[in-house]
Motif scaffolding. Sequence first.
Motif: not given
Length: 257
Positions: A42-47
């Motif tokens: 699951v790629p990171g980033g703004t959740g």
Amino acid sequence: MSLENKKSNCCPKRKPQELKLVPQVSFELGARQRLLGDARLVPGGTGLVGTNRPQIPNDGESPLRKTQVKAFHMAVATVTNEDFTRFTSETGYITEAEEFGWSFVFHNQVPDYYGATEAVPGIDWWRKVEGANWRAPNGPGTEADCFMDHPVVQVSWNDARAYAAWVGGRLPTEAEWEHAARGGMGDVPFPWGEIEPDDVGCTPCNIWQGRFPKFNTRLDGYETTAPAKSFRPNGYGLYNMVGNVWEWTSDTYRIRS
């Protein structure tokens, strides 16, 4: 991989108990390989957490919030009865329902020969059944209902954490869960997008169809739980991120590394 001490979206409203100790056993390499081999990145980033379109305001669904999420791996599906059987066989772990001697069962799954059962005040479709646990989800004599490819039920938050520790992962946080469930689609209400399931022909997940809690049409093909890998996975390749909720547990018992 190790069990990280973070808040989980599986946490009950009551004050969590201390994690029960799993009997000391050597770590089985196959379990680690199984977790890594059956996981998705699951790629990171703004959740995104929550929504500005709440349907049940009292559940604290709103407002929509943004948070930073680091990349992580999540098991492609929930913990199955087969997985949990292996865990208990190799560790001797006893679940809390087994220790308590009872658990809650949905009213129409209580065997007729049980007679009268105690209801939960205000939600009387949940019945207290002596002897109900993950091996016999509806009480003694219902061991045949423990299907190996279905998600394990009648397990507590502590039980789930113990399994996660054994397999070499941990439970996801609320932010991680929602980020993973959205499947990279952003602010959508469902893992597949905007279309809402109904009782006519849209059945992208396993939920109740019909007149709750008396009559389930089983339009989606299932009266109770469905196999852990049912329906189409979301954009991250994860199955059943919503729905498939039954007994005194839910599909939130999924492992991440």
